[in-house]
Design a protein around this motif. Structure first.
Motif, mmCIF file in Angstrom:
data_model
loop_
_atom_site.group_PDB
_atom_site.id
_atom_site.type_symbol
_atom_site.label_atom_id
_atom_site.label_comp_id
_atom_site.label_asym_id
_atom_site.label_seq_id
_atom_site.Cartn_x
_atom_site.Cartn_y
_atom_site.Cartn_z
ATOM 1 N N LEU A 1 5.448 82.928 55.145
ATOM 2 C CA LEU A 1 4.414 81.907 55.067
ATOM 3 C C LEU A 1 4.170 81.210 56.413
ATOM 4 O O LEU A 1 5.115 80.803 57.083
ATOM 5 C CB LEU A 1 4.845 80.867 54.034
ATOM 6 C CG LEU A 1 3.719 79.977 53.595
ATOM 7 C CD1 LEU A 1 3.197 80.479 52.263
ATOM 8 C CD2 LEU A 1 4.193 78.554 53.476
ATOM 9 N N ASP A 2 2.920 81.106 56.790
ATOM 10 C CA ASP A 2 2.559 80.430 58.039
ATOM 11 C C ASP A 2 2.612 78.919 57.809
ATOM 12 O O ASP A 2 1.708 78.324 57.226
ATOM 13 C CB ASP A 2 1.138 80.871 58.449
ATOM 14 C CG ASP A 2 0.515 79.895 59.413
ATOM 15 O OD1 ASP A 2 1.165 79.570 60.421
ATOM 16 O OD2 ASP A 2 -0.626 79.435 59.154
ATOM 17 N N GLU A 3 3.705 78.345 58.286
ATOM 18 C CA GLU A 3 3.967 76.936 57.976
ATOM 19 C C GLU A 3 2.907 76.015 58.549
ATOM 20 O O GLU A 3 2.405 75.121 57.871
ATOM 21 C CB GLU A 3 5.315 76.576 58.601
ATOM 22 C CG GLU A 3 6.316 76.075 57.624
ATOM 23 C CD GLU A 3 7.614 75.777 58.334
ATOM 24 O OE1 GLU A 3 8.443 76.696 58.400
ATOM 25 O OE2 GLU A 3 7.785 74.635 58.814
ATOM 26 N N ALA A 4 2.576 76.272 59.836
ATOM 27 C CA ALA A 4 1.712 75.327 60.542
ATOM 28 C C ALA A 4 0.311 75.282 59.940
ATOM 29 O O ALA A 4 -0.308 74.207 59.874
ATOM 30 C CB ALA A 4 1.635 75.713 62.012
ATOM 31 N N GLY A 5 -0.211 76.406 59.509
ATOM 32 C CA GLY A 5 -1.566 76.422 58.967
ATOM 33 C C GLY A 5 -1.573 76.385 57.451
ATOM 34 O O GLY A 5 -1.911 75.378 56.817
ATOM 35 N N VAL A 6 -1.145 77.512 56.864
ATOM 36 C CA VAL A 6 -1.175 77.631 55.400
ATOM 37 C C VAL A 6 -0.261 76.583 54.764
ATOM 38 O O VAL A 6 -0.626 75.920 53.792
ATOM 39 C CB VAL A 6 -0.755 79.064 54.980
ATOM 40 C CG1 VAL A 6 -0.689 79.196 53.481
ATOM 41 C CG2 VAL A 6 -1.729 80.088 55.579
ATOM 42 N N GLY A 7 0.926 76.418 55.349
ATOM 43 C CA GLY A 7 1.891 75.449 54.814
ATOM 44 C C GLY A 7 1.315 74.033 54.832
ATOM 45 O O GLY A 7 1.451 73.269 53.870
ATOM 46 N N ILE B 1 2.616 72.920 39.495
ATOM 47 C CA ILE B 1 2.197 73.635 40.710
ATOM 48 C C ILE B 1 3.129 74.821 40.981
ATOM 49 O O ILE B 1 4.354 74.676 41.003
ATOM 50 C CB ILE B 1 2.184 72.701 41.942
ATOM 51 C CG1 ILE B 1 1.200 71.550 41.684
ATOM 52 C CG2 ILE B 1 1.796 73.471 43.204
ATOM 53 C CD1 ILE B 1 1.081 70.565 42.813
ATOM 54 N N GLY B 2 2.533 75.976 41.179
ATOM 55 C CA GLY B 2 3.307 77.171 41.509
ATOM 56 C C GLY B 2 2.722 77.885 42.714
ATOM 57 O O GLY B 2 1.707 77.465 43.278
ATOM 58 N N ILE B 3 3.403 78.945 43.118
ATOM 59 C CA ILE B 3 2.898 79.794 44.211
ATOM 60 C C ILE B 3 3.055 81.233 43.752
ATOM 61 O O ILE B 3 4.135 81.614 43.302
ATOM 62 C CB ILE B 3 3.729 79.616 45.501
ATOM 63 C CG1 ILE B 3 3.798 78.145 45.873
ATOM 64 C CG2 ILE B 3 3.153 80.435 46.642
ATOM 65 C CD1 ILE B 3 4.744 77.873 47.013
ATOM 66 N N CYS B 4 1.996 82.025 43.883
ATOM 67 C CA CYS B 4 2.129 83.402 43.416
ATOM 68 C C CYS B 4 1.749 84.428 44.464
ATOM 69 O O CYS B 4 1.642 85.616 44.176
ATOM 70 C CB CYS B 4 1.348 83.620 42.124
ATOM 71 S SG CYS B 4 -0.409 83.319 42.319
ATOM 72 N N GLY B 5 1.604 84.015 45.721
ATOM 73 C CA GLY B 5 1.324 84.982 46.795
ATOM 74 C C GLY B 5 2.608 85.694 47.217
ATOM 75 O O GLY B 5 3.706 85.212 46.949
ATOM 76 N N GLU B 6 2.447 86.822 47.897
ATOM 77 C CA GLU B 6 3.600 87.654 48.271
ATOM 78 C C GLU B 6 4.620 86.949 49.159
ATOM 79 O O GLU B 6 5.818 87.187 49.071
ATOM 80 C CB GLU B 6 3.120 88.920 49.015
ATOM 81 C CG GLU B 6 2.574 89.996 48.124
ATOM 82 C CD GLU B 6 3.500 90.344 46.964
ATOM 83 O OE1 GLU B 6 4.684 90.613 47.234
ATOM 84 O OE2 GLU B 6 3.051 90.331 45.809
ATOM 85 N N ALA B 7 4.126 86.095 50.057
ATOM 86 C CA ALA B 7 5.024 85.489 51.042
ATOM 87 C C ALA B 7 6.019 84.521 50.416
ATOM 88 O O ALA B 7 7.048 84.208 51.010
ATOM 89 C CB ALA B 7 4.208 84.764 52.108
ATOM 90 N N ALA B 8 5.732 84.082 49.190
ATOM 91 C CA ALA B 8 6.544 83.008 48.605
ATOM 92 C C ALA B 8 8.030 83.359 48.519
ATOM 93 O O ALA B 8 8.890 82.512 48.705
ATOM 94 C CB ALA B 8 6.017 82.662 47.220
ATOM 95 N N ALA B 9 8.324 84.641 48.245
ATOM 96 C CA ALA B 9 9.719 84.997 47.978
ATOM 97 C C ALA B 9 10.525 85.279 49.244
ATOM 98 O O ALA B 9 11.736 85.450 49.179
ATOM 99 C CB ALA B 9 9.771 86.228 47.080
ATOM 100 N N SER C 1 6.335 82.630 42.183
ATOM 101 C CA SER C 1 6.215 83.830 41.365
ATOM 102 C C SER C 1 6.100 85.026 42.302
ATOM 103 O O SER C 1 5.357 84.986 43.286
ATOM 104 C CB SER C 1 4.975 83.715 40.475
ATOM 105 O OG SER C 1 4.996 84.740 39.507
ATOM 106 N N CYS C 2 6.863 86.068 41.994
ATOM 107 C CA CYS C 2 6.885 87.219 42.897
ATOM 108 C C CYS C 2 7.101 88.504 42.104
ATOM 109 O O CYS C 2 7.340 88.453 40.906
ATOM 110 C CB CYS C 2 7.984 87.048 43.935
ATOM 111 S SG CYS C 2 9.604 86.792 43.218
#
Ligand code: PEP
Ligand code: MG
Length: 869
Positions: free
Chosen positions: A801-807, A826-834, A851-852
């Protein structure tokens, strides 16, 4: 003055950088009062200095070596060249990280034409003395002078043949004496000088050889494969010789304090009576299991067992211990943390924790992602396996299962791999030169050697499946082998079961989930440390079952467009999007609703009442269009339309930039009946499963690609109207939630407005990354790899996960969303999450779950726990 040399009594286990792993542990064991042969270590700093100064031992180094030899003489009462009690030493490499067999060893150093006679007299065993001397000549010739071992071995073979003998142990003292003379002659001829008789000269040359071996090609390859820096250098350990080949009350062996394949408690290993260390690891004679020692030399066995336990407690880890027994006296030559299979790694850590050798935090921190991943590796399907008969078997050296083509040399294996083949390396025995070939192989098979042979140790360390010591395998040359009457040609397909030690011809299907007890125990521990739950991204019943078996607390993302990739469905979907009018569309939707309802029933049945988020269609519509005129023609025939009609419609719907086009809830805005059909199918399926099974089901309906609160409210209202109608006639109520993906930067900024209408958020970091960085999910791997090479990016933002932008956008959205609705799930289901690195950041966000994909769940849970302890 630099201190280049340390006596064992001066060092400790903390000094691995300076003394190497072996030296530091020898010092530590000396400090613990264990029976370690005395000695000293020339440091890694000396090695680096030597290599940087034109490969010359300095006078200062030589002086310090001589001083240490003198101290060793004081400790042992033996001196070099002594006419009564000559000092003999071993010289071994030992870098900070263990590199088994990668560098060099010389034994029996100090023997020469005089001292061999003294040894013969003192031991009253001239056969033993000449055997020791010829071993020194052979090892020194090979390791220090680069002569071929085979040239030496040929002499022994010739002598045995001349006398009609089969085994080395049938050779007499006179035979070995003759061999010594022939070896010296060989040395003279090849090296143009005599074998050095001065022990100090032997020692300097051997130290130099060990230092030089740091840069030999197999050591370099090993370091590259194991990510070990080239700048560490190796230390050299010089140690008083003890002899395992002194007769029937002497022996040598290697033991693990626990089983390195499966992790079971209790000593595991092998030994040989009347042998020197190299005989065990070289795999030339077949050793006996360590348990037999309890009968042959019971006292020494008990002492060894106790020492192993003491070392385990001291190092808080499973130990790999080399020992020698010289005329009933036990010596420990080396200890180190033992290499183990992934399965064993997990079992051992859990046991060490149960035995209170390590605490829970250590348990959590010491589990490695690679072991966890490997513990989930496929095995052969049980049923398929039962129908097959193995044509060969051997020792199950490293578990796992693999199918591939047989190759008989490291080189041909490497070439085959480069051609894209899956490779099984088949060898008589492996040596460190084979390392590259092993690394590219799915499995390694050898005809000789035991559980501690090179092939076994290296394959286990790399997590490669391996079967060794297959007696009936006869490797003829580099392109074929036989097993009894059967011929195995290069390229033959073999299936190798490293857990049972059996080998089969042809391919055997693999099983995917190996759900182990260890995993359940670990999950229970991890779950105590993190409040963030882990769900599975899955939509097929099989993947859902896998996810739940691997610890998912629910389904975080079931992608419904995945349900339309299959041929028949695809046709129906095409009929839908190519329909001319609403009536035609409704017609198709009626049929689709029936199949979708069944899909959702399967999902609910598989998810066992756990939270289940089903996402409404999110297809870039473009992807579903016919791709060519031929396909248009086919579709036209199948749908009973004209070619022109289909082609025109396709052209109308085609997009230049489909990922930014007609996808997500835009479909729900333009064709509300499609989303309505799905929402109805979701709630009706839930209702029916609830009625049929009594399990409470609360569907979470997720709308993708939202950019605006009004847009979301519009779609919500449209599907809710359909749901209400659909449930109107039902007697019980159904609780459902309607939420949204947050995957567009704008949605993050207006999260407070969207939260007024949404019951939950789920961050789609795949799209959010694509949109935030302006990097296409599909087309940018090349750009990203260039950026990584140029060190512009540290990680691939689609993986970490790109902390500075996406994060930062996520933080903003969470804050704004919760301002309006503090209960917002609130959840996260994109690939980078795991990814562990993403988790290090996500752990501090106020989120409820990630979610992964199913196989990443255990690792995600582990990373969450590791981030929290
Ligand atoms: C996402 O965008 O992160 C997501 C999970 O959805 P998809 O990958 O299906 O676009
Ligand atoms: Mg998405």
């Amino acid at each position: 003055m630099n201190q280049w040399v340390y006596l064992f009594s001066e060092g400790s286990k903390e000094q691995k950088d300076l003394l190497g792993g072996k030296g530091a542990n020898l010092a530590e064991m000396t400090k613990l009062g264990l029976p370690v042969p005395r000695g000293f270590t020339v440091t890694t700093e000396a090695c680096l200095y030597y290599l940087n100064q034109g490969n010359q031992l300095t006078d200062e180094m030589k002086m310090q070596v001589i001083t240490a030899v003198k101290k060793l003489a004081d400790q042992t009462g033996k001196t070099f060249n002594d006419a009564k009690n000559p000092l003999l030493v071993s010289v071994r490499s030992g870098s900070k990280f263990s590199m088994p067999g990668m560098m060099d060893t010389v034994l029996n150093l100090g023997l020469n034409d005089q001292t061999v006679e003294v040894l013969a007299k003192n031991s009253q065993n001239p056969r033993f003395a000449y055997d020791c001397y010829r071993r020194l000549l052979q090892m020194f010739g090979n390791v220090v002078m680069g002569m071929e071992t085979a040239d030496f071995e040929k002499k022994i073979t010739a002598l045995k043949k001349a006398h009609g003998l089969a085994y080395d142990n049938e050779l007499t003292a006179l035979h070995w004496q003759q061999i010594v003379n022939e070896y010296k002659e060989l040395y003279r001829k090849k090296m143009n000088r005599e074998f050095p008789q001065d022990p100090i000269e032997q020692l300097y040359l051997a130290i130099e050889a060990v230092f030089n071996s740091w840069n030999n090609s197999r050591a370099k390859t090993y370091r590259r494969l194991h990510d070990i820096s080239d700048d560490l250098g190796t230390a050299v350990n010089i140690q008083e010789m003890v002899f395992g080949n002194f007769g029937e009350t002497s022996g040598t062996g290697v033991v693990f304090s626990r089983n390195p394949s499966l992790g079971d408690r209790g000593l595991f290993g092998e030994y040989l009576i009347n042998a020197q260390g190299e005989d065990v690891v070289a795999g030339i004679r077949t050793p006996k299991p360590i348990q037999v020692l309890a009968e042959e030399l019971p006292e020494q066995f008990q002492q060894l067992k106790m020492i192993c336990e003491q070392l385990e407690h001291h190092y808080q880890d499973m130990q790999d211990v080399e020992f020698t027994i010289e005329r009933e006296k036990l010596f420990i030559l080396q200890t180190r943390n033992g290499k183990r299979t992934s399965k064993a790694a997990l079992a051992i850590l859990l046991d060490l924790h149960k035995e209170q050798i390590i605490n829970e935090k250590e348990l959590i921190q010491r589990i490695e992602a690679k072991d966890l991943a490997a513990a989930l590796h496929p095995n052969f399907e049980e049923q398929a396996l039962q129908k097959r008969v193995a044509f060969l078997s051997g020792l199950a050296a490293s578990p796992g299962a693999a199918t591939g083509a047989a190759y008989f040399s490291a080189e041909s294996a490497t070439e085959a791999k480069a051609r894209g083949e899956r490779v099984i390396l088949v060898r008589e025995e492996t040596s460190p030169e084979d390392i590259e070939g092993i690394a590219v192989s799915e499995a390694v098979i050898t005809s000789r050697g035991g559980m501690t042979s090179h092939a076994a140790v290296v394959a286990r360390g790399m997590g490669i499946c391996s079967v060794v010591g297959c007696e009936h395998l006869n490797v003829l040359n580099e392109s074929r082998a036989t097993v009894n009457e059967e011929m195995i040609e290069e390229g033959a397909i073999l299936s190798v079961d490293g857990t049972s030690g059996k080998i089969y011809f042809g391919e055997i299907p693999m099983e995917e989930v190996t759900h182990t007890v260890a995993l359940d125990e670990l999950q229970a521990i991890w779950d105590q440390y993190s409040t963030i739950q882990v769900r599975a991204n899955a939509e097929t019943p099989r993947d859902i079952a896998t996810g739940l078996a691997l610890g998912a607390t629910g389904i975080g993302l079931a992608r419904t467009e995945h349900m339309f990739f299959e041929k028949n469905r695809l046709l129906q979907f095409r009929r839908l999007i190519l329909a001319d009018n609403l009536a035609e569309r409704l017609d198709v939707l009626k049929e689709l609703k029936t199949v979708q309802k069944q899909d959702f029933k399967f999902i609910y049945q598989a998810s066992l009442g756990k939270a289940t988020t089903i996402r409404l269609l999110d297809p870039p519509l473009h992807e579903f269009l016919p791709k060519s005129s031929d396909e248009c023609r086919e579709v036209a025939t199948e749908l009973g339309k004209t070619f022109n009609e289909v082609e025109r419609k396709t052209e109308n719907l085609a997009e230049v930039n489909p990922m930014l086009g007609f996808r997500g809830l835009r479909l729900g805005v333009v064709y509300p009946e499609i989303y309505q059909m799905q929402a109805e199918a979701i709630v009706e399926a839930a209702y029916e499963v609830m009625e049929e099974t009594g399990t409470v089901i609360q569907p979470e309906i997720m709308i993708p690609f939202t950019i605006d609160a009004t847009e979301f409210a519009h779609v919500r209202q449209s599907i809710e109207a359909a749901i209400i109608t659909s449930l109107a006639s039902k007697k019980d109520s159904l609780n459902y939630q309607i939420g949204t993906m947050i995957e567009m930067p704008r949605a993050c900024f207006v999260a407070d407005e969207i939260a007024q209408y949404a019951d939950f958020f789920s961050f789609g970091t795949n799209d959010l990354t694509q949109m935030t960085l302006g990097l296409s999910r599909d087309d940018s791997p090349r750009i990203i790899s260039e950026y990584l090479d140029a060190k512009i990016l540290k990680d691939d933002p689609f993986q970490v996960l790109d902390e500075a932008g996406v994060g930062a956008l996520m933080k903003l959205a969470i804050e704004r969303g919760r301002q309006v609705n503090p209960q917002l799930k609130i959840g996260i289901c994109g690939e980078a999450a795991a990814h562990p690195k993403s988790i290090a950041f996500l752990k501090d966000l106020a989120i409820d779950y990630i979610s992964c994909s199913p196989f990443r769940i255990p690792q995600a849970k582990m990373s969450l726990a590791q981030a929290k302890v």
